[in-house]
Design a protein around this motif. Sequence first.
Motif, PDB file in Angstrom:
ATOM      1  N   VAL A  45     -60.064 -27.447  28.534  1.00 37.29           N
ATOM      2  CA  VAL A  45     -58.755 -27.054  29.062  1.00 37.29           C
ATOM      3  C   VAL A  45     -57.781 -28.212  28.960  1.00 37.29           C
ATOM      4  O   VAL A  45     -56.616 -28.044  28.557  1.00 37.29           O
ATOM      5  N   VAL A  46     -58.255 -29.393  29.315  1.00 37.22           N
ATOM      6  CA  VAL A  46     -57.385 -30.573  29.244  1.00 37.22           C
ATOM      7  C   VAL A  46     -56.966 -30.831  27.800  1.00 37.22           C
ATOM      8  O   VAL A  46     -55.795 -31.113  27.515  1.00 37.22           O
ATOM      9  N   GLU A  47     -57.922 -30.757  26.880  1.00 37.41           N
ATOM     10  CA  GLU A  47     -57.600 -31.015  25.481  1.00 37.41           C
ATOM     11  C   GLU A  47     -56.616 -29.983  24.952  1.00 37.41           C
ATOM     12  O   GLU A  47     -55.661 -30.322  24.225  1.00 37.41           O
ATOM     13  N   ALA A  48     -56.817 -28.712  25.325  1.00 38.78           N
ATOM     14  CA  ALA A  48     -55.898 -27.667  24.872  1.00 38.78           C
ATOM     15  C   ALA A  48     -54.507 -27.896  25.439  1.00 38.78           C
ATOM     16  O   ALA A  48     -53.485 -27.690  24.760  1.00 38.78           O
ATOM     17  N   PHE A  49     -54.442 -28.323  26.692  1.00 43.77           N
ATOM     18  CA  PHE A  49     -53.144 -28.590  27.321  1.00 43.77           C
ATOM     19  C   PHE A  49     -52.450 -29.757  26.642  1.00 43.77           C
ATOM     20  O   PHE A  49     -51.234 -29.715  26.388  1.00 43.77           O
ATOM     21  N   ARG A  50     -53.199 -30.788  26.297  1.00 48.68           N
ATOM     22  CA  ARG A  50     -52.589 -31.940  25.633  1.00 48.68           C
ATOM     23  C   ARG A  50     -52.031 -31.540  24.258  1.00 48.68           C
ATOM     24  O   ARG A  50     -50.961 -31.978  23.851  1.00 48.68           O
ATOM     25  N   ASP A  51     -52.815 -30.710  23.530  1.00 48.91           N
ATOM     26  CA  ASP A  51     -52.331 -30.238  22.222  1.00 48.91           C
ATOM     27  C   ASP A  51     -51.037 -29.459  22.406  1.00 48.91           C
ATOM     28  O   ASP A  51     -50.093 -29.605  21.612  1.00 48.91           O
ATOM     29  N   TRP A  52     -51.004 -28.600  23.423  1.00 47.21           N
ATOM     30  CA  TRP A  52     -49.793 -27.803  23.678  1.00 47.21           C
ATOM     31  C   TRP A  52     -48.612 -28.707  24.003  1.00 47.21           C
ATOM     32  O   TRP A  52     -47.489 -28.467  23.533  1.00 47.21           O
ATOM     33  N   LEU A  53     -48.838 -29.744  24.790  1.00 51.11           N
ATOM     34  CA  LEU A  53     -47.761 -30.675  25.144  1.00 51.11           C
ATOM     35  C   LEU A  53     -47.234 -31.379  23.902  1.00 51.11           C
ATOM     36  O   LEU A  53     -46.017 -31.558  23.741  1.00 51.11           O
TER      37      LEU A  53
END
Length: 265
Positions: free
Chosen positions: A253-261
Amino acid sequence: MPRPTVHDLRANRGKHQYAMLRVETLVEAEAAAKAGVEMFSVPPAMVFDRRFREVAPDAFIFPGENYFEIGGTEDFLRWAMPLMKHGADAVYCSGSLRTVRELADHGIPVCGHVGLIPSKATWTGGFKAVGKTLGLAQHVWTQCKALEDAGAFAVEIEVVPHAITQAIAEKTDLFLISMGAGPAGHAQYLFTDDVLGQNRGRVPRHAKVYADFAAEEDRLQALRIEAMGRFAIEVHEGLYPAPQHLVDSQTEVVEAFRDWLDQNA
């Protein structure tokens, strides 16, 4: 005991000594009610708090403020009516005789004030006993008689020599609430701050201290400072927050959020 009425207070004159306290908080009100104190002086705002009657259902209450906080006769009526509607049993009034008369004419039980009246102490020589001379004793009696004639059912009689209070009690139908005016009063009245030892200033001669809340508050304040100090040190040294104080998230989830950011920020 059931909640007293004005009729009860009058009927019990000389038969039962009522205990009365000025309470400022719901915690104090609940404690006083559980302790068997029958009569309270309260801030007007407390009357409108539905929780008050939950903690003190059987207390006879006088909401009160100084007359200069309320205004003239019409202001007093506008002030008193909602209080009675919301459960006040009587009102305290240090205003004019006309105001007392108007309140009484509307069926509102009124408690006046004689003797040492702090807001009017300049007329009787300052913050000292009133009634130690013949002239001042006559003045206290005249005040009582005028309030009784105006329709008051009670007076707070404050810092008057006890023998003068006794003589007045024998000649009036008023319910006398004694604050430092002796046992001839029909209720004995003190401030909770004095009873609990919360008052850090001068304690009046008539007051009796039953606890030492000031010392306890000092102890609690030292605990506050010590605990807050340790918190500040841990923040400054990076010891708080520790892992057990953190909320975790799944790595994906954190990695996906960072990619989105990276794409949207």
